[in-house]
Design a protein around this motif. Structure first.
Motif, PDB file in Angstrom:
ATOM      1  N   ILE A 105      -2.830  10.743   5.163  1.00 44.98           N
ATOM      2  CA  ILE A 105      -1.703   9.846   5.350  1.00 44.98           C
ATOM      3  C   ILE A 105      -2.256   8.378   4.905  1.00 44.98           C
ATOM      4  CG2 ILE A 105      -1.111   8.533   7.357  1.00 44.98           C
ATOM      5  CD1 ILE A 105      -0.987  11.382   9.001  1.00 44.98           C
ATOM      6  N   ILE A 106      -3.458   8.070   5.125  1.00 41.09           N
ATOM      7  CA  ILE A 106      -3.940   6.870   4.750  1.00 41.09           C
ATOM      8  C   ILE A 106      -4.327   6.618   3.078  1.00 41.09           C
ATOM      9  CG2 ILE A 106      -5.229   6.472   7.009  1.00 41.09           C
ATOM     10  CD1 ILE A 106      -7.978   7.038   5.745  1.00 41.09           C
ATOM     11  N   ALA A 107      -4.669   7.645   2.555  1.00 36.45           N
ATOM     12  CA  ALA A 107      -4.886   7.524   1.135  1.00 36.45           C
ATOM     13  C   ALA A 107      -3.434   7.500   0.309  1.00 36.45           C
ATOM     14  CB  ALA A 107      -5.317   9.078   0.499  1.00 36.45           C
ATOM     15  N   ALA A 108      -2.285   8.299   0.720  1.00 36.59           N
ATOM     16  CA  ALA A 108      -0.899   8.211   0.344  1.00 36.59           C
ATOM     17  C   ALA A 108      -0.349   6.787   0.389  1.00 36.59           C
ATOM     18  CB  ALA A 108      -0.141   9.284   0.861  1.00 36.59           C
ATOM     19  N   SER A 109      -0.593   6.215   1.823  1.00 34.00           N
ATOM     20  CA  SER A 109       0.081   5.015   2.062  1.00 34.00           C
ATOM     21  C   SER A 109      -0.587   3.803   1.346  1.00 34.00           C
ATOM     22  CB  SER A 109      -0.001   4.842   3.676  1.00 34.00           C
ATOM     23  OG  SER A 109       0.528   3.475   3.996  1.00 34.00           O
ATOM     24  N   ALA A 110      -2.074   3.937   1.205  1.00 35.19           N
ATOM     25  CA  ALA A 110      -2.800   3.084   0.507  1.00 35.19           C
ATOM     26  C   ALA A 110      -2.518   2.932  -1.063  1.00 35.19           C
ATOM     27  CB  ALA A 110      -4.261   3.200   0.742  1.00 35.19           C
ATOM     28  N   LEU A 111      -1.968   4.062  -1.360  1.00 35.86           N
ATOM     29  CA  LEU A 111      -1.725   3.981  -3.023  1.00 35.86           C
ATOM     30  C   LEU A 111      -0.394   3.484  -3.221  1.00 35.86           C
ATOM     31  CD1 LEU A 111      -2.960   7.566  -4.060  1.00 35.86           C
ATOM     32  CD2 LEU A 111      -3.542   5.256  -4.809  1.00 35.86           C
ATOM     33  N   ILE A 112       0.384   3.774  -2.148  1.00 39.89           N
ATOM     34  CA  ILE A 112       1.969   3.196  -2.272  1.00 39.89           C
ATOM     35  C   ILE A 112       2.001   1.672  -2.091  1.00 39.89           C
ATOM     36  CG2 ILE A 112       4.205   3.212  -1.544  1.00 39.89           C
ATOM     37  CD1 ILE A 112       3.668   6.143  -0.631  1.00 39.89           C
ATOM     38  N   GLN A 113       1.125   1.338  -1.302  1.00 40.55           N
ATOM     39  CA  GLN A 113       1.067  -0.357  -0.761  1.00 40.55           C
ATOM     40  C   GLN A 113       0.429  -0.818  -1.848  1.00 40.55           C
ATOM     41  OE1 GLN A 113       3.300  -1.205   1.285  1.00 40.55           O
ATOM     42  NE2 GLN A 113       3.082  -0.275   3.223  1.00 40.55           N
ATOM     43  N   ALA A 114      -0.673  -0.319  -2.344  1.00 39.60           N
ATOM     44  CA  ALA A 114      -1.678  -1.094  -3.337  1.00 39.60           C
ATOM     45  C   ALA A 114      -0.806  -1.388  -4.518  1.00 39.60           C
ATOM     46  CB  ALA A 114      -2.523  -0.244  -3.526  1.00 39.60           C
ATOM     47  N   SER A 115       0.390  -0.621  -4.911  1.00 40.47           N
ATOM     48  CA  SER A 115       1.138  -0.451  -6.249  1.00 40.47           C
ATOM     49  C   SER A 115       1.891  -1.924  -6.141  1.00 40.47           C
ATOM     50  CB  SER A 115       2.028   0.638  -6.188  1.00 40.47           C
ATOM     51  OG  SER A 115       3.318   0.437  -5.182  1.00 40.47           O
ATOM     52  N   HIS A 116       1.934  -2.492  -4.800  1.00 39.75           N
ATOM     53  CA  HIS A 116       2.561  -3.993  -4.990  1.00 39.75           C
ATOM     54  C   HIS A 116       1.654  -5.032  -5.658  1.00 39.75           C
ATOM     55  CE1 HIS A 116       4.932  -1.924  -1.974  1.00 39.75           C
ATOM     56  NE2 HIS A 116       5.851  -2.560  -2.193  1.00 39.75           N
ATOM     57  N   ALA A 117       0.175  -4.790  -5.861  1.00 37.77           N
ATOM     58  CA  ALA A 117      -0.738  -5.687  -6.266  1.00 37.77           C
ATOM     59  C   ALA A 117      -0.285  -6.348  -7.310  1.00 37.77           C
ATOM     60  CB  ALA A 117      -1.999  -4.907  -6.644  1.00 37.77           C
ATOM     61  N   ALA A 118       0.240  -6.059  -8.521  1.00 39.34           N
ATOM     62  CA  ALA A 118       0.872  -6.772  -9.832  1.00 39.34           C
ATOM     63  C   ALA A 118       1.840  -7.554  -9.222  1.00 39.34           C
ATOM     64  CB  ALA A 118       1.076  -5.788 -10.811  1.00 39.34           C
ATOM     65  N   TYR A 119       2.563  -7.178  -8.347  1.00 43.39           N
ATOM     66  CA  TYR A 119       3.856  -8.018  -8.114  1.00 43.39           C
ATOM     67  C   TYR A 119       3.145  -9.412  -7.354  1.00 43.39           C
ATOM     68  CZ  TYR A 119       7.354  -9.553  -4.479  1.00 43.39           C
ATOM     69  OH  TYR A 119       8.050 -10.219  -3.696  1.00 43.39           O
ATOM     70  N   TYR A 120       2.521  -8.723  -6.293  1.00 42.69           N
ATOM     71  CA  TYR A 120       1.851 -10.008  -5.473  1.00 42.69           C
ATOM     72  C   TYR A 120       1.110 -11.156  -6.461  1.00 42.69           C
ATOM     73  CZ  TYR A 120       2.746  -7.160  -1.416  1.00 42.69           C
ATOM     74  OH  TYR A 120       3.370  -6.396  -0.402  1.00 42.69           O
ATOM     75  N   THR A 121       0.606 -10.616  -7.343  1.00 40.52           N
ATOM     76  CA  THR A 121      -0.361 -11.740  -8.180  1.00 40.52           C
ATOM     77  C   THR A 121       0.229 -12.212  -9.529  1.00 40.52           C
ATOM     78  OG1 THR A 121      -2.190  -9.975  -7.939  1.00 40.52           O
ATOM     79  CG2 THR A 121      -2.405 -11.609  -9.482  1.00 40.52           C
ATOM     80  N   PHE A 122       1.280 -11.472 -10.036  1.00 43.61           N
ATOM     81  CA  PHE A 122       1.842 -12.058 -11.449  1.00 43.61           C
ATOM     82  C   PHE A 122       3.417 -12.277 -11.236  1.00 43.61           C
ATOM     83  CE2 PHE A 122      -1.939  -9.569 -12.581  1.00 43.61           C
ATOM     84  CZ  PHE A 122      -2.722 -10.638 -13.169  1.00 43.61           C
ATOM     85  N   SER A 123       4.082 -11.868 -10.268  1.00 42.55           N
ATOM     86  CA  SER A 123       5.543 -12.234 -10.281  1.00 42.55           C
ATOM     87  C   SER A 123       5.947 -13.629 -10.452  1.00 42.55           C
ATOM     88  CB  SER A 123       6.215 -11.548  -9.139  1.00 42.55           C
ATOM     89  OG  SER A 123       5.737 -12.258  -7.893  1.00 42.55           O
ATOM     90  N   ALA A 124       5.368 -14.451  -9.685  1.00 42.87           N
ATOM     91  CA  ALA A 124       5.742 -15.787  -9.926  1.00 42.87           C
ATOM     92  C   ALA A 124       5.439 -16.228 -11.341  1.00 42.87           C
ATOM     93  CB  ALA A 124       4.894 -16.627  -8.858  1.00 42.87           C
ATOM     94  N   ILE A 125       4.193 -15.974 -11.505  1.00 40.17           N
ATOM     95  CA  ILE A 125       3.849 -16.301 -13.162  1.00 40.17           C
ATOM     96  C   ILE A 125       4.973 -15.680 -14.110  1.00 40.17           C
ATOM     97  CG2 ILE A 125       1.976 -16.007 -14.962  1.00 40.17           C
ATOM     98  CD1 ILE A 125       0.171 -16.016 -12.532  1.00 40.17           C
ATOM     99  N   GLU A 126       5.510 -14.403 -13.928  1.00 37.19           N
ATOM    100  CA  GLU A 126       6.214 -13.900 -15.051  1.00 37.19           C
ATOM    101  C   GLU A 126       7.778 -14.555 -14.777  1.00 37.19           C
ATOM    102  OE1 GLU A 126       7.131 -11.280 -18.167  1.00 37.19           O
ATOM    103  OE2 GLU A 126       5.162 -11.815 -17.167  1.00 37.19           O
ATOM    104  N   TRP A 127       7.990 -14.879 -13.619  1.00 35.43           N
ATOM    105  CA  TRP A 127       9.340 -15.175 -13.346  1.00 35.43           C
ATOM    106  C   TRP A 127       9.580 -16.793 -14.112  1.00 35.43           C
ATOM    107  CZ3 TRP A 127       9.763 -13.169  -7.906  1.00 35.43           C
ATOM    108  CH2 TRP A 127      10.084 -11.791  -7.809  1.00 35.43           C
ATOM    109  N   ARG A 128       8.251 -17.529 -13.833  1.00 31.69           N
ATOM    110  CA  ARG A 128       8.272 -19.044 -14.402  1.00 31.69           C
ATOM    111  C   ARG A 128       8.266 -18.806 -15.881  1.00 31.69           C
ATOM    112  NH1 ARG A 128       7.024 -23.161 -11.060  1.00 31.69           N
ATOM    113  NH2 ARG A 128       7.423 -24.450 -12.848  1.00 31.69           N
ATOM    114  N   ALA A 129       7.593 -17.791 -16.374  1.00 29.22           N
ATOM    115  CA  ALA A 129       7.730 -17.488 -17.795  1.00 29.22           C
ATOM    116  C   ALA A 129       9.264 -17.295 -18.351  1.00 29.22           C
ATOM    117  CB  ALA A 129       6.902 -16.505 -18.194  1.00 29.22           C
TER     118      ALA A 129
END
Length: 395
Positions: free
Chosen positions: A218-242
């Motif tokens: 449970i915790i491994a599967a959920s952690a993998l899915i939620q952690a897949s948001h990492a690039a979005y949280y970090t780079f989405s604003a940078i990419e959209w500004r570009a």
């Protein structure tokens, strides 16, 4: 079975009172996140810290999530003091931010923030554990409680954003302190939880959870899915500004995602699928979302990407909590939340660290890596489904 009305033995009046006060507290917890997340780095820059120090300081919460946090949740559970621990952490958080506001030297800011985060980061797992105990004791629905946190996050971000236009950047910390004090005050309204039923079997050690393959899945599967948001949280604003999007457009795109998760939380009592299936759907949605994001969509494509946040984040969280409330004995709820938060912290930190060099080399191609992570989490949950079938807790 919906994540509600499972072991309720209390009156509707007590249930509504508990839900109302917890919803207020959830709001206070997440309005603090909404003010801290975007504007704390601005304050760090305003007091003269360079990019190197800011990067080190911003990484502190992720580290405390898988070091100090599990120990605090375990201590609160052993002493059967969830509500007390929530109150202590909220007052300590407000005090910590106030002390931080008087610091100027980088190493003093770092030390003060380490101490602050050690007491602050356990707050959400403690609150989730308290909420899940409420689900069992008062016949409530987790999603309906949690949506107030998401709504408050939007309010906190917009409020602090508006104040940031009229308040000096070096004074933003005092807005965060004021919000933290409101959270501390709201903790005084929290109701005591009903006592747990006495167990007729041997006392269970919290570490026994780590020996259960079903819990680890449970915790491994959920952690993998939620952690897949990492690039979005970090780079989405940078990419959209570009891509030429304005700051206001970017803010609204983020708001769309949070609004979508609020809708999912509000509708969660109507969900009839098994909790494991909800997590799998969240994983499939994440794979599609990140594959589409890698194509650098515009207009309607971006809107669809953001609306899918309700599935990739919201549905995954609802399904995970549904699994934990059934698979983890009530006496170990806080310990289970601590381990879940620690797993999410470890995988999330690794995903963030990985996304940096991948983005530097491949740009939006980093989202294919995020899609692979979400797919791995979904596959793990899919194959674990037979062992996660709903089973009532033993007395």
């Amino acid at each position: 079975m919906p994540l509600s009305r499972q072991i309720s033995t209390t009156t509707p009046v007590l249930s509504r009172r508990f839900a109302g006060r917890l919803a207020l507290f959830y709001g206070a917890v997440f309005v603090l996140s909404g003010t801290h997340l975007p504007f704390f780095p601005v304050w760090l820059r305003a007091i003269g810290l360079d990019a190197g120090w800011i990067g080190v300081i911003i990484a502190v919460p992720a580290v405390t999530r898988f070091t100090v946090l599990p120990m605090i949740t375990a201590l609160a559970e052993r002493r059967q003091a969830l509500r007390t621990a929530m109150r202590v952490t909220t007052f300590a958080t407000a005090t910590g931010f106030a002390v931080l506001g008087f610091q100027q030297q980088p190493w003093l800011v770092f030390v003060a923030y380490v101490i602050l985060c050690s007491l602050w980061t356990p707050l959400v797992p403690l609150t989730d554990a308290y909420a899940l105990r409420g689900v069992l004791s008062f016949g409530l629905n987790y999603g309906r409680l949690r949506l107030w946190g998401s709504a408050a996050f939007i309010v906190g971000t917009l409020l602090c954003g508006a104040l940031a236009d009229v308040v000096a950047s070096s004074d933003l910390i005092w807005i965060i302190v004021a919000v933290a004090l409101c959270g501390a005050a709201s903790s005084l309204l929290l109701q005591a939880l009903p006592p747990l039923p006495r167990s007729s079997g041997p006392v269970q050690d919290g570490r026994s959870l780590l020996g259960r393959p079903s819990f680890l899945c449970i915790i491994a599967a959920s952690a993998l899915i939620q952690a897949s948001h990492a690039a979005y949280y970090t780079f989405s604003a940078i990419e959209w500004r570009a891509q030429g999007l304005s700051g206001l457009t970017i803010a609204w795109l983020w708001t769309m995602g949070v609004l979508a998760e609020i809708v999912v939380f509000a509708l969660s009592p109507r969900f009839k699928l098994a909790s494991a299936n909800l997590v799998v759907i969240g994983a499939v949605a994440a794979v599609l979302r990140w594959a589409l994001t890698a194509q650098e969509p515009h207009a309607l494509g971006l809107a669809a990407v953001q609306i899918s946040h309700g599935f990739t984040f919201g549905l995954t969280l609802v399904g995970t909590m549904g699994l934990l409330v059934r698979q983890v004995p009530p006496q170990l709820t806080a310990r289970g939340q601590g381990y879940y938060a620690a797993a999410s912290g470890v995988v999330g930190s690794a995903a963030s660290a990985l996304s940096g060099p991948v983005y530097a080399a491949y740009g939006p191609g980093v989202y294919y890596v995020m899609a692979a992570m979400a797919g791995a989490g979904g596959a793990l949950m899919w194959f674990a489904r037979p062992s996660l079938a709903p089973q009532p807790h033993k007395a």
